[in-house]
Design an enzyme around this catalytic site. Structure first.
Site, PDB file in Angstrom:
ATOM      1  N   CYS A  30      35.907  27.238  86.821  1.00  0.00           N
ATOM      2  CA  CYS A  30      36.594  27.623  88.072  1.00  0.00           C
ATOM      3  C   CYS A  30      37.273  26.437  88.756  1.00  0.00           C
ATOM      4  O   CYS A  30      38.129  26.623  89.622  1.00  0.00           O
ATOM      5  CB  CYS A  30      35.607  28.283  89.022  1.00  0.00           C
TER       6      CYS A  30
ATOM      7  N   HIS B 286      37.455  28.381  96.553  1.00  0.00           N
ATOM      8  CA  HIS B 286      37.261  29.234  95.385  1.00  0.00           C
ATOM      9  C   HIS B 286      36.605  30.532  95.857  1.00  0.00           C
ATOM     10  O   HIS B 286      35.731  30.516  96.719  1.00  0.00           O
ATOM     11  CB  HIS B 286      36.375  28.515  94.359  1.00  0.00           C
TER      12      HIS B 286
ATOM     13  N   ASN C 254      36.323  37.030  91.522  1.00  0.00           N
ATOM     14  CA  ASN C 254      36.405  35.643  91.056  1.00  0.00           C
ATOM     15  C   ASN C 254      37.317  35.567  89.825  1.00  0.00           C
ATOM     16  O   ASN C 254      36.958  36.058  88.755  1.00  0.00           O
ATOM     17  CB  ASN C 254      34.980  35.170  90.725  1.00  0.00           C
TER      18      ASN C 254
HETATM   19  O1  UT7 Z   1      32.645  30.707  90.108  1.00  0.00           O
HETATM   20  C1  UT7 Z   1      31.491  29.981  90.383  1.00  0.00           C
HETATM   21  C2  UT7 Z   1      30.338  30.644  89.830  1.00  0.00           C
HETATM   22  N1  UT7 Z   1      29.822  31.813  90.438  1.00  0.00           N
HETATM   23  C3  UT7 Z   1      29.269  31.841  91.655  1.00  0.00           C
HETATM   24  O2  UT7 Z   1      29.450  30.990  92.467  1.00  0.00           O
HETATM   25  C4  UT7 Z   1      28.375  33.005  91.945  1.00  0.00           C
HETATM   26  C5  UT7 Z   1      27.147  32.532  92.679  1.00  0.00           C
HETATM   27  N2  UT7 Z   1      26.128  33.547  92.903  1.00  0.00           N
HETATM   28  C6  UT7 Z   1      26.322  34.672  93.638  1.00  0.00           C
HETATM   29  O3  UT7 Z   1      27.408  34.945  94.092  1.00  0.00           O
HETATM   30  C7  UT7 Z   1      25.114  35.527  93.936  1.00  0.00           C
HETATM   31  O4  UT7 Z   1      23.926  34.862  93.585  1.00  0.00           O
HETATM   32  C8  UT7 Z   1      25.148  36.917  93.228  1.00  0.00           C
HETATM   33  C9  UT7 Z   1      26.218  37.783  93.837  1.00  0.00           C
HETATM   34  C10 UT7 Z   1      25.384  36.734  91.747  1.00  0.00           C
HETATM   35  C11 UT7 Z   1      23.807  37.642  93.431  1.00  0.00           C
HETATM   36  O5  UT7 Z   1      23.505  37.735  94.800  1.00  0.00           O
HETATM   37  P1  UT7 Z   1      22.038  37.365  95.334  1.00  0.00           P
HETATM   38  O6  UT7 Z   1      22.004  37.669  96.762  1.00  0.00           O
HETATM   39  O7  UT7 Z   1      21.783  35.951  94.926  1.00  0.00           O
HETATM   40  O8  UT7 Z   1      21.172  38.409  94.556  1.00  0.00           O
HETATM   41  P2  UT7 Z   1      19.907  38.146  93.646  1.00  0.00           P
HETATM   42  O9  UT7 Z   1      20.285  37.453  92.404  1.00  0.00           O
HETATM   43  O10 UT7 Z   1      18.845  37.558  94.498  1.00  0.00           O
HETATM   44  O11 UT7 Z   1      19.488  39.612  93.298  1.00  0.00           O
HETATM   45  C12 UT7 Z   1      18.916  40.446  94.261  1.00  0.00           C
HETATM   46  C13 UT7 Z   1      18.641  41.791  93.635  1.00  0.00           C
HETATM   47  C14 UT7 Z   1      17.977  41.691  92.262  1.00  0.00           C
HETATM   48  O12 UT7 Z   1      17.027  42.744  92.210  1.00  0.00           O
HETATM   49  P3  UT7 Z   1      15.448  42.422  92.287  1.00  0.00           P
HETATM   50  O13 UT7 Z   1      15.174  41.527  91.131  1.00  0.00           O
HETATM   51  O14 UT7 Z   1      15.267  41.767  93.624  1.00  0.00           O
HETATM   52  O15 UT7 Z   1      14.839  43.784  92.175  1.00  0.00           O
HETATM   53  C15 UT7 Z   1      19.093  42.009  91.315  1.00  0.00           C
HETATM   54  O16 UT7 Z   1      18.639  42.631  90.141  1.00  0.00           O
HETATM   55  O17 UT7 Z   1      19.875  42.474  93.439  1.00  0.00           O
HETATM   56  C16 UT7 Z   1      19.915  42.974  92.117  1.00  0.00           C
HETATM   57  N3  UT7 Z   1      21.296  43.038  91.675  1.00  0.00           N
HETATM   58  C17 UT7 Z   1      22.077  44.110  91.882  1.00  0.00           C
HETATM   59  N4  UT7 Z   1      21.857  45.286  92.470  1.00  0.00           N
HETATM   60  C18 UT7 Z   1      22.858  46.162  92.522  1.00  0.00           C
HETATM   61  C19 UT7 Z   1      22.012  42.080  91.032  1.00  0.00           C
HETATM   62  N5  UT7 Z   1      23.253  42.526  90.810  1.00  0.00           N
HETATM   63  C20 UT7 Z   1      23.321  43.781  91.326  1.00  0.00           C
HETATM   64  C21 UT7 Z   1      24.321  44.741  91.403  1.00  0.00           C
HETATM   65  N6  UT7 Z   1      24.057  45.922  92.013  1.00  0.00           N
HETATM   66  N7  UT7 Z   1      25.556  44.541  90.901  1.00  0.00           N
END
Ligand code: UT7
Length: 330
Positions: free
Chosen positions: A114, A257, A287
């Protein structure tokens, strides 16, 4: 040393829109979860037969046509991408052919995920300043939709396809004020396995097994990436401004970004920047990897959010990890 001028910017966004509601039918997710956790409402997806070079060429044409630049005067083509058409030749060489440029050029790809456009800008600046290039076409193009695991809700909701381009030129005119004011960039390879595609390279070449195990798609530890992204993007803007001898609040617009609205907001808050001075299009495109900051810059110029004389900061963070910021006078 010569000075560097930005002649034009352009972009290309594929027509196909994939909404959160479409994704609800593909994986166990909801429009509400995606909006509240990421700020994304929809993203664009390239056609099956559109490759990274196709998007790159459209963005390049858009950029060149805006200023009627004679393409035969372009001597260098850099493409920032992590989704090249193929391992080799470089996408930059393919773009050279597809643009129909007859002269020989200096052409190569930059792999910095990115942060690719910022890395490309740093290289462009160097080549132009020392006189190794006169007119340089810098493109960022990524078609991540072809490298996403469409069964993995943790990643498939986040990415979209797009391309952006910038035409830069060297000049002996000492008095110009627009162009690249300063850059800051870095990388730390110790984070390599937090965001990567496991197979398809020389370490794990494509095989029946790698395909069966779905190892050719993006793997990401979202939470860990999030934390480092905020820290490094804030740090990059502060350091780039320091290098330029300006304060962060002198920026007319910050283009971060666009991986996640919560990352963008956290960066803005830590830098104490007024939200109205932060560019956002993550809701429409998700993204787009290296393309994000240049597509955003082009949109900011086209929509007149910034105009001649504006001081703009670009900042990016991505796999590697890589990061960087560039301060531009438009
Ligand atoms: O380009 C540079 C690279 N990319 C980034 O900078 C992305 C950086 N990371 C993020 O943007 C965030 O960490 C995410 C959007 C990927 C995830 O958000 P989060 O608030 O960190 O969520 P999490 O990983 O803590 O997940 C929370 C819950 C999990 O469920 P459990 O384990 O708590 O039951 C996930 O399984 O949300 C669940 N989850 C979803 N639920 C519904 C993850 N993806 C989804 C989804 N829909 N699409």
């Amino acid at each position: 040393m010569k000075k560097v001028k930005i002649l034009s910017t352009g972009c290309y966004i594929p027509n196909n829109v994939l909404t959160n509601f479409d994704l609800e039918k593909m994986v166990d997710t909801s429009n509400e979860w995606i909006i509240t956790r990421t700020g994304i409402r929809e993203r664009r997806i390239a056609d099956k037969d559109q490759s990274t070079s196709d998007l790159a060429v459209e963005a390049a044409k858009n950029c060149i046509d805006k200023v009627n630049f004679p393409k035969e005067e372009i001597d260098t083509i850099i493409v920032a991408t992590i989704t090249p058409d193929m391992l080799f030749p470089s996408t930059a060489c393919i773009v050279h052919k597809k643009l129909g440029i007859k002269r020989e050029v200096f052409a190569f790809d930059v792999s910095a995920a990115c942060s690719g456009f910022i890395y490309g800008l740093v290289l462009a600046e160097g080549l132009l300043k020392i006189g190794k290039s006169k007119n340089l076409l810098l493109i960022a193009s990524d078609v991540l939709s072809k490298f996403v695991n469409w069964q993995d809700r943790n990643t498939c909701v986040l990415f979209g396809d797009g391309a952006g381009a910038m035409l830069l030129s060297s000049t002996d005119d000492e008095d110009i004020e627009d162009g690249i004011v300063g850059t800051y960039f870095g990388a730390d390879g110790n984070y390599d396995e937090l965001l990567y595609i496991p197979a398809g390279g020389s370490k794990l070449p494509a095989s029946f097994e790698t395909v069966q195990k779905n190892l050719h798609t993006i793997v990401m530890s979202g939470k860990e990436v999030f934390k480092v992204a905020v820290t490094k993007m804030v740090d990059s803007v502060v350091k780039a401004c320091e290098i330029c001898g300006i304060s962060v609040n002198q920026l007319d617009l910050l283009i971060p970004h666009q991986a996640n609205l919560r990352i963008i907001n956290a960066v803005g808050e830590r830098l104490n920047i007024d939200p109205s001075k932060i560019f956002i299009n993550v809701d429409r495109y998700g993204n787009m990897s290296a393309s994000t900051v240049i597509v955003s810059l082009d949109e900011a110029i086209t929509s007149k959010k910034i105009s001649k004389g504006s001081l703009v900061g670009l900042v990016a963070f991505g796999g590697g990890f890589t990061w960087g910021a560039a301060i531009l006078r438009i």
